[in-house]
Write an enzyme that holds these catalytic residues in place. Structure first.
Site, short mmCIF file in Angstrom:
data_model
loop_
_atom_site.label_atom_id
_atom_site.label_comp_id
_atom_site.label_asym_id
_atom_site.label_seq_id
_atom_site.Cartn_x
_atom_site.Cartn_y
_atom_site.Cartn_z
N CYS A 113 121.43 48.13 26.06
CA CYS A 113 122.05 48.20 27.37
C CYS A 113 121.67 49.49 28.10
O CYS A 113 120.50 49.69 28.44
CB CYS A 113 123.56 48.04 27.21
N HIS A 114 122.61 50.41 28.32
CA HIS A 114 122.32 51.68 28.99
C HIS A 114 121.91 52.76 27.99
O HIS A 114 121.58 53.88 28.39
CB HIS A 114 123.55 52.15 29.78
#
Length: 184
Positions: A113-114
């Protein structure tokens, strides 16, 4: 996920605001494969996870403060996402150095994800094929990575995925890379 990582110690680097399922699913996968997950954080005591970016999740005990963590003690590194977590971690100088040491040693790194934001700050994405949450595409491209929209991507021991929907594929590939060990 039939990868045996018995005896391997895996650092999970994160702080408050981590996406809960991006911590708990890989953690459980490591435990089930015989590995020892260790929560490393610039915080002390506990960290609080999030469910999405809005709802508070559970609290988790910090095993080792980042200030006392030695990358040589670990076989691999996991970087869970969560917008708040990832944004804070990419500003942590000790965290950036911790990540960079894993990359320089060729140890497996998995980011979802991030999570790849700190990889950009550590200067370890240039020339790598990666994926992430869609909003990081420009950041990764500007840092020299080749971004692709796939559920899981591995490039010489660096495993990346886009979001919680990719966790099954992410965990499987993460364990495979940890089982393989260091990459040149």
């Amino acid at each position: 996920m039939a990868h045996d990582i018995t005896g391997k110690k895996i650092a999970f680097l994160l702080t408050n605001g981590v996406e809960q399922v991006e911590l708990t699913a890989p953690w459980k996968a490591v435990e089930q494969a015989g590995g020892q997950p260790v929560l490393v954080s610039p915080e002390s005591g506990t960290i609080t996870a999030m469910k999405g970016d809005w709802d508070h999740g559970d609290s988790f005990p910090v095993d080792v403060p980042l200030s006392g963590a030695n990358p040589d003690d670990y076989d691999a590194l996991v970087l869970p996402g969560g917008t708040v977590n990832a944004d804070k971690m990419r500003l942590e100088k000790e965290g950036i150095a911790f990540v960079k040491s894993f990359a320089e040693a060729g140890k497996p790194i998995s980011a979802i994800c991030h999570g790849p934001w700190i990889l950009i700050e550590a200067g370890v994405v240039k020339g790598r094929t990666m994926t992430s949450y869609a909003s990081l595409e420009t950041d990764l491209t500007n840092a020299g990575a080749q971004w692709v929209d796939q559920e899981v991507v591995t490039d010489h021991g660096l495993t990346t995925s886009r979001n919680p929907g990719d966790l099954e594929a992410f965990c499987s590939k993460m364990l495979e890379e940890i089982a393989e060990g260091q990459h040149s």
